[in-house]
Design a protein around this motif. Structure first.
Motif, PDB file in Angstrom:
ATOM      1  N   SER A 121       0.905  -1.412  -0.115  1.00 34.52           N
ATOM      2  CA  SER A 121      -0.684   0.292   0.275  1.00 34.52           C
ATOM      3  C   SER A 121       0.977   0.827   0.262  1.00 34.52           C
ATOM      4  O   SER A 121       1.784   1.358   0.480  1.00 34.52           O
ATOM      5  CB  SER A 121      -0.657   0.409   1.112  1.00 34.52           C
ATOM      6  OG  SER A 121      -2.441  -1.244   1.324  1.00 34.52           O
ATOM      7  N   ILE A 122       0.886   2.470  -0.864  1.00 38.39           N
ATOM      8  CA  ILE A 122       1.334   3.334  -1.041  1.00 38.39           C
ATOM      9  C   ILE A 122      -0.113   5.000  -0.306  1.00 38.39           C
ATOM     10  O   ILE A 122      -1.342   4.638  -0.802  1.00 38.39           O
ATOM     11  CB  ILE A 122       1.835   3.906  -1.896  1.00 38.39           C
ATOM     12  CG1 ILE A 122       0.925   3.921  -3.400  1.00 38.39           C
ATOM     13  CG2 ILE A 122       3.126   2.725  -2.140  1.00 38.39           C
ATOM     14  CD1 ILE A 122       1.268   4.349  -4.436  1.00 38.39           C
ATOM     15  N   ASP A 123       0.526   6.229   0.143  1.00 43.00           N
ATOM     16  CA  ASP A 123       0.010   6.899   0.573  1.00 43.00           C
ATOM     17  C   ASP A 123      -0.533   7.078  -0.659  1.00 43.00           C
ATOM     18  O   ASP A 123       0.397   8.136  -1.708  1.00 43.00           O
ATOM     19  CB  ASP A 123       0.216   8.250   1.347  1.00 43.00           C
ATOM     20  CG  ASP A 123       0.492   7.183   2.828  1.00 43.00           C
ATOM     21  OD1 ASP A 123      -0.580   5.949   2.679  1.00 43.00           O
ATOM     22  OD2 ASP A 123       1.243   7.584   3.719  1.00 43.00           O
ATOM     23  N   ILE A 124      -1.626   8.025  -0.858  1.00 46.98           N
ATOM     24  CA  ILE A 124      -2.076   8.848  -2.157  1.00 46.98           C
ATOM     25  C   ILE A 124      -2.782   9.700  -1.702  1.00 46.98           C
ATOM     26  O   ILE A 124      -3.221  10.058  -0.333  1.00 46.98           O
ATOM     27  CB  ILE A 124      -2.821   8.166  -3.217  1.00 46.98           C
ATOM     28  CG1 ILE A 124      -4.342   7.315  -3.021  1.00 46.98           C
ATOM     29  CG2 ILE A 124      -2.674   6.749  -4.075  1.00 46.98           C
ATOM     30  CD1 ILE A 124      -4.971   7.385  -3.602  1.00 46.98           C
ATOM     31  N   ASN A 125      -3.076  10.976  -2.599  1.00 48.70           N
ATOM     32  CA  ASN A 125      -3.905  12.490  -2.527  1.00 48.70           C
ATOM     33  C   ASN A 125      -4.596  12.809  -3.572  1.00 48.70           C
ATOM     34  O   ASN A 125      -4.492  11.777  -5.109  1.00 48.70           O
ATOM     35  CB  ASN A 125      -3.329  13.516  -2.272  1.00 48.70           C
ATOM     36  CG  ASN A 125      -1.904  13.867  -2.810  1.00 48.70           C
ATOM     37  OD1 ASN A 125      -2.048  13.865  -3.869  1.00 48.70           O
ATOM     38  ND2 ASN A 125      -1.313  13.916  -1.871  1.00 48.70           N
ATOM     39  N   GLU A 126      -5.699  13.661  -3.961  1.00 45.79           N
ATOM     40  CA  GLU A 126      -6.221  13.740  -5.231  1.00 45.79           C
ATOM     41  C   GLU A 126      -5.351  13.806  -6.754  1.00 45.79           C
ATOM     42  O   GLU A 126      -4.934  13.489  -7.463  1.00 45.79           O
ATOM     43  CB  GLU A 126      -6.985  14.859  -5.159  1.00 45.79           C
ATOM     44  CG  GLU A 126      -8.227  14.635  -4.775  1.00 45.79           C
ATOM     45  CD  GLU A 126      -9.367  15.872  -4.085  1.00 45.79           C
ATOM     46  OE1 GLU A 126      -9.063  16.640  -5.595  1.00 45.79           O
ATOM     47  OE2 GLU A 126     -10.528  15.169  -4.084  1.00 45.79           O
ATOM     48  N   GLN A 127      -4.071  14.866  -6.328  1.00 48.36           N
ATOM     49  CA  GLN A 127      -2.808  14.797  -7.267  1.00 48.36           C
ATOM     50  C   GLN A 127      -2.286  13.620  -7.350  1.00 48.36           C
ATOM     51  O   GLN A 127      -2.094  13.046  -8.688  1.00 48.36           O
ATOM     52  CB  GLN A 127      -2.014  15.496  -6.783  1.00 48.36           C
ATOM     53  CG  GLN A 127      -1.065  16.294  -7.975  1.00 48.36           C
ATOM     54  CD  GLN A 127       0.495  17.786  -6.762  1.00 48.36           C
ATOM     55  OE1 GLN A 127      -0.252  17.517  -6.204  1.00 48.36           O
ATOM     56  NE2 GLN A 127       1.021  17.245  -7.980  1.00 48.36           N
ATOM     57  N   THR A 128      -1.889  12.690  -6.596  1.00 52.69           N
ATOM     58  CA  THR A 128      -0.504  11.497  -7.077  1.00 52.69           C
ATOM     59  C   THR A 128      -2.026  10.036  -7.248  1.00 52.69           C
ATOM     60  O   THR A 128      -0.783   9.165  -7.441  1.00 52.69           O
ATOM     61  CB  THR A 128      -0.084  11.407  -5.467  1.00 52.69           C
ATOM     62  OG1 THR A 128      -0.646  11.058  -5.096  1.00 52.69           O
ATOM     63  CG2 THR A 128       0.940  12.406  -5.211  1.00 52.69           C
ATOM     64  N   GLY A 129      -2.895  10.323  -6.643  1.00 50.88           N
ATOM     65  CA  GLY A 129      -3.947   9.165  -6.683  1.00 50.88           C
ATOM     66  C   GLY A 129      -5.313   9.635  -7.927  1.00 50.88           C
ATOM     67  O   GLY A 129      -6.298   8.768  -7.749  1.00 50.88           O
ATOM     68  N   VAL A 130      -4.193  10.078  -9.393  1.00 52.14           N
ATOM     69  CA  VAL A 130      -5.670  10.187 -10.247  1.00 52.14           C
ATOM     70  C   VAL A 130      -6.521  10.876  -9.833  1.00 52.14           C
ATOM     71  O   VAL A 130      -7.977  10.713 -10.411  1.00 52.14           O
ATOM     72  CB  VAL A 130      -5.761   9.305 -11.184  1.00 52.14           C
ATOM     73  CG1 VAL A 130      -6.533   9.163 -12.429  1.00 52.14           C
ATOM     74  CG2 VAL A 130      -4.417   8.171 -10.967  1.00 52.14           C
ATOM     75  N   GLY A 131      -6.783  11.670  -9.169  1.00 57.55           N
ATOM     76  CA  GLY A 131      -7.878  12.769  -8.362  1.00 57.55           C
ATOM     77  C   GLY A 131      -8.540  11.758  -7.979  1.00 57.55           C
ATOM     78  O   GLY A 131      -9.776  12.048  -7.534  1.00 57.55           O
ATOM     79  N   GLY A 132      -8.059  10.393  -6.669  1.00 56.84           N
ATOM     80  CA  GLY A 132      -9.611  10.107  -5.942  1.00 56.84           C
ATOM     81  C   GLY A 132     -10.529   9.590  -7.184  1.00 56.84           C
ATOM     82  O   GLY A 132     -11.283   8.351  -6.645  1.00 56.84           O
ATOM     83  N   LEU A 133     -10.246   8.205  -8.159  1.00 55.79           N
ATOM     84  CA  LEU A 133     -10.796   7.829  -9.361  1.00 55.79           C
ATOM     85  C   LEU A 133     -10.168   6.504  -9.327  1.00 55.79           C
ATOM     86  O   LEU A 133     -11.038   6.166 -10.615  1.00 55.79           O
ATOM     87  CB  LEU A 133     -11.056   8.500 -10.332  1.00 55.79           C
ATOM     88  CG  LEU A 133     -11.824  10.473 -10.338  1.00 55.79           C
ATOM     89  CD1 LEU A 133     -11.372  10.930 -11.901  1.00 55.79           C
ATOM     90  CD2 LEU A 133     -12.679  10.088 -10.274  1.00 55.79           C
TER      91      LEU A 133
END
Length: 248
Positions: A121-133
């Motif tokens: 598992s890696i941490d994401i946000n809207e920028q790093t995780g394709v906008g949460g999509l």
């Protein structure tokens, strides 16, 4: 009673016995040929727990209906490629409760991990995780941005720190978004998916030999995910990018 009468009576009894025996044998034969059977998948060899079931481990056997378990699987294709949840003895009927199918509703993340892969598992946000999509079942590339030290041979020149971005993984599967591991049979799936937009982690299926690299880069820099089209499984050789490359 005369001997003739005794002999006649004996012959009559013998005839009746023969007729009765013949009738009985015919009824037994008819009952045997009229037994209703059902084709059931059975283990052709002992299958250990947590074993990936292959075609040579399974065969089909006709079993009288009254002896068929209500959870027995009758199609070998539904068994091959599944994982044994519990040990299955040779000759035993393969039950739905003893296997985990990859196309079934997944109750455990462990059973959805491909062989040779590891879940990380890696941490994401809207920028790093394709906008949460992102959704479980998607495929992504993983980019890593880290600072590296560039040493100079000139003692009068200080060491320069340069930021580089590498493509560290390509075409890796998304196993989970937050706690959502995907459940195609869940009637409330859409509602569940909508909640995963704000998830702070994504779990990926990463080759075992790449897990250390992912963990190391995650601790030293930032990881970005780029979403792939479903039909795109290409792998490209892309060099790392730094500030000098951008200026070009």
């Amino acid at each position: 009673m005369s001997n003739k009468k005794v002999l006649l009576l004996a012959l009559l009894c013998g005839l009746l016995t023969a007729v009765a025996l013949n009738f009985y044998l015919k009824s037994v034969q008819e009952a045997a040929t009229n037994i209703k059977t059902r084709a059931v998948a059975v283990a052709s060899a002992r299958i250990l727990e947590r074993t990936l079931i292959t075609a040579n481990m399974v065969t089909v056997k006709d079993i009288p209906v009254e002896y068929v378990n209500s959870y027995a699987v009758n199609d070998v294709s539904q068994v091959v490629g599944s994982t044994a949840r519990a040990e299955i003895e040779a000759g035993e009927q393969i039950l739905q409760t003893k296997i985990v199918r990859r196309d079934s509703n997944r109750q455990s993340l462990a059973y959805s991990i491909p062989l040779g892969m590891r879940a990380i598992s890696i941490d994401i946000n809207e920028q790093t995780g394709v906008g949460g999509l992102l959704k479980p079942g998607d495929y992504v590339d993983v980019l890593g941005t880290v600072e590296v030290e560039i040493f100079s041979v000139d003692p009068n020149v200080n060491t320069v720190r340069e930021t580089k971005t590498h493509v560290i993984l390509q075409n890796v599967g998304v196993l989970a978004v937050g706690t959502d591991i995907g459940d195609p049979g869940n009637v409330e799936g859409e509602e569940k998916d909508s909640k995963s937009d704000s998830a702070g982690t994504v779990t990926l299926a990463v080759p075992a030999e790449k897990t250390q690299m992912v963990a190391h880069i995650a601790s030293k820099g930032d990881l970005y995910l780029t979403l792939r089209a479903p039909a795109d499984n290409s792998v490209e050789d892309r060099p790392s990018i730094d500030s000098l490359e951008l200026l070009k």
